[in-house]
Each structure stands twice: as C-alpha cells, then as structure tokens.
Design an enzyme around this catalytic site. Structure first.
Site, short mmCIF file in Angstrom:
data_model
loop_
_atom_site.label_atom_id
_atom_site.label_comp_id
_atom_site.label_asym_id
_atom_site.label_seq_id
_atom_site.Cartn_x
_atom_site.Cartn_y
_atom_site.Cartn_z
N SER A 1 0.84 -1.19 0.00
CA SER A 1 0.00 0.00 0.00
C SER A 1 0.87 1.23 0.00
CB SER A 1 -0.90 0.02 1.24
OG SER A 1 -1.57 1.27 1.35
N TYR B 1 -1.97 -0.94 10.20
CA TYR B 1 -2.07 -1.31 8.78
C TYR B 1 -0.87 -0.79 8.01
CZ TYR B 1 -3.81 -1.57 3.98
OH TYR B 1 -3.94 -1.82 2.64
#
Length: 259
Positions: free
Chosen positions: A137, A150
């Site tokens: 990401s 995350y």
C-alpha cells in the site's frame, strides 16, 4: 504454460488478477476463504479461457490452513507466479484495537505472505525463474495518514520485497511490490470508512492493469497512481545515499554529550 497462485482471489484485486492472468493464458490456483465464490470464479475462467483452475479454500489466519497452501506451493506442481494479495485492515486506532485483532492482522498481512513466499521460493530457485508479487500500500510511505498498524504491516511488505529482490533477483527470481493508494475494494467498509467519502479512488481493474504493466517492465516497486516517477526516483536516490553516512563507529557529533 505457467501457473499463478493468487491469495484473496474471491473478490476485489485478487479476482481482477485472476481474470487478467487467465486472459494471458496462465493456469491458476485460487486461494480465499469463500469456497462458493472461488468455485464460481473458477467456472467462469475455465469457460472463458480454457485454462486449468484449481480451487484451494483457506483462511490464511489459521495456521493449519496456511500450512496447506504452503505445502501446495512447496510440493505441488510448479507455481511460476505467486500473487500475495490477501490482506485486511482494522477499524479504529492502535489504542482502540484489541490485542487479538492486532495479532490477527499481523498473521494475515505479514506472516502469511512471508511464509507463502518462502514456500514458493525453493522451487523457483531450483528452476532458476519465477515471480513473487506482494500487494502492499502507498501508506507504507505515509504512515501518518492511516491509523493503527495497517501502514506498518504494509511497510514491512515493501521492505521485505526490496530485500528479497536484492537476495534472489540475481538468481532469476523477479519480486514486485505493488503499492496502491485508495482503491475501490471492500477493505474500506471493514476499516469503518465510507469509500464514497473519499476522493480520487482508483477502480480495481485499473489498479491491476497498471500493476501488470509494471510487472511486464520488471519494476521492483510499482505505484499505480504516482504520475511523477521522478518523485520515487528522488526518494530512492536519497535512501541509497544513506549507507556511507551510516558506516561510522562513533556517534554523529550531534549525539555527543556536551561537557
């Protein structure tokens, strides 16, 4: 004909990868928790592209089921491309997350892709070729922009991919880290975010198509929304400039105790 194993294949990015790779003529092994969704996708792809599709239902947060997928990679028929796509997030912040949820996310986002890459690598090295694609990401580069762990798990995916590429790239193994920014997947709802409230959200098929262009070009890191490649080049140049300055036996002057 080569074979790709895709985790998280029952929806979103994983399903798009399955359709794109099937269209390229790859046989597939589809991994996800939902047997029904995998079977439906497998039937579609067999019919549309006359390829072999193996369905392997597994919850990668369950150690026994993760081991089944690892064994398939290690001892089954050769897997030429591993797409480590399965991943998730948590609602709330680090302070509000329960320890069990944190452990669950680390298992899915960090432990599973690491062990699956390890399982796939032995056969790839023996054959002298293969590809490992790790879906990370863009928040790996921007940890302040996303609460909780995350971004930390995705930072691991980036550095793991870069380190693995340095180790096995000279031995014929291609490793790609793909860093999506906001993409229209179900992860937002599971994170407690209304995707309709976000701007500049990329569609899944556009993301995967861009990632495959990077794959074909053998990019080490592919960031589909990044228009100005010079920004990444400058970031990499700054990072690579660090080692000579880190090779000092003594602390830097600014860290010396003042008399």
């Amino acid at each position: 004909m080569s074979t790709a194993l895709i985790t998280g294949a029952s929806a979103g990015i994983g399903t798009s990868y399955a359709r794109r790779l099937a269209a390229r003529g790859h046989d597939l092994v589809l991994v996800a928790r939902s047997t029904d969704k995998l079977e439906a996708l497998a039937a579609e792809l067999r019919s549309s592209h006359s390829i072999k599709v193996e369905v392997l239902p597994a919850d990668l947060t369950d150690t026994a089921q993760l081991n089944v997928v690892s064994d398939r990679l290690r001892t089954g028929s050769p897997i030429d491309i591993l797409i480590n796509n399965a991943g998730d997030s948590l609602p709330g912040t680090f302070a509000t997350a329960q320890p069990e949820a944190l452990a669950w996310l680390i298992q899915l986002n960090v432990t599973a892709p690491t062990l699956l890459a390890s399982a796939a690598l032995a056969g790839m090295l023996e054959r002298g070729e293969g590809s490992i694609v790790n879906i990370g990401s863009a928040v790996a580069l921007l940890p302040e922009y996303f609460p909780g762990i995350y971004s930390g798990t995705k930072s691991y995916i980036l550095t793991f991919s870069q380190g693995l590429a340095a180790e096995v790239g000279p031995r014929g193994i291609y490793v790609q880290a793909v860093l999506p920014a906001a993409t229209r997947t179900a992860i937002w709802a599971r994170s407690g975010v209304d995707v309709a409230s976000l701007q500049n959200v990329m569609e899944v098929d556009d993301l995967v198509d861009a990632a495959l262009v990077g794959f074909d070009q053998k990019e080490g890191v592919t960031i589909p929304p990044l228009a100005d490649a010079a920004l990444w080049d400058a970031f990499q140049a700054a990072r690579h400039a660090l080692p000579p300055s880190l090779a000092n036996a003594a602390p830097a002057d600014r860290y010396r105790l003042k008399a």
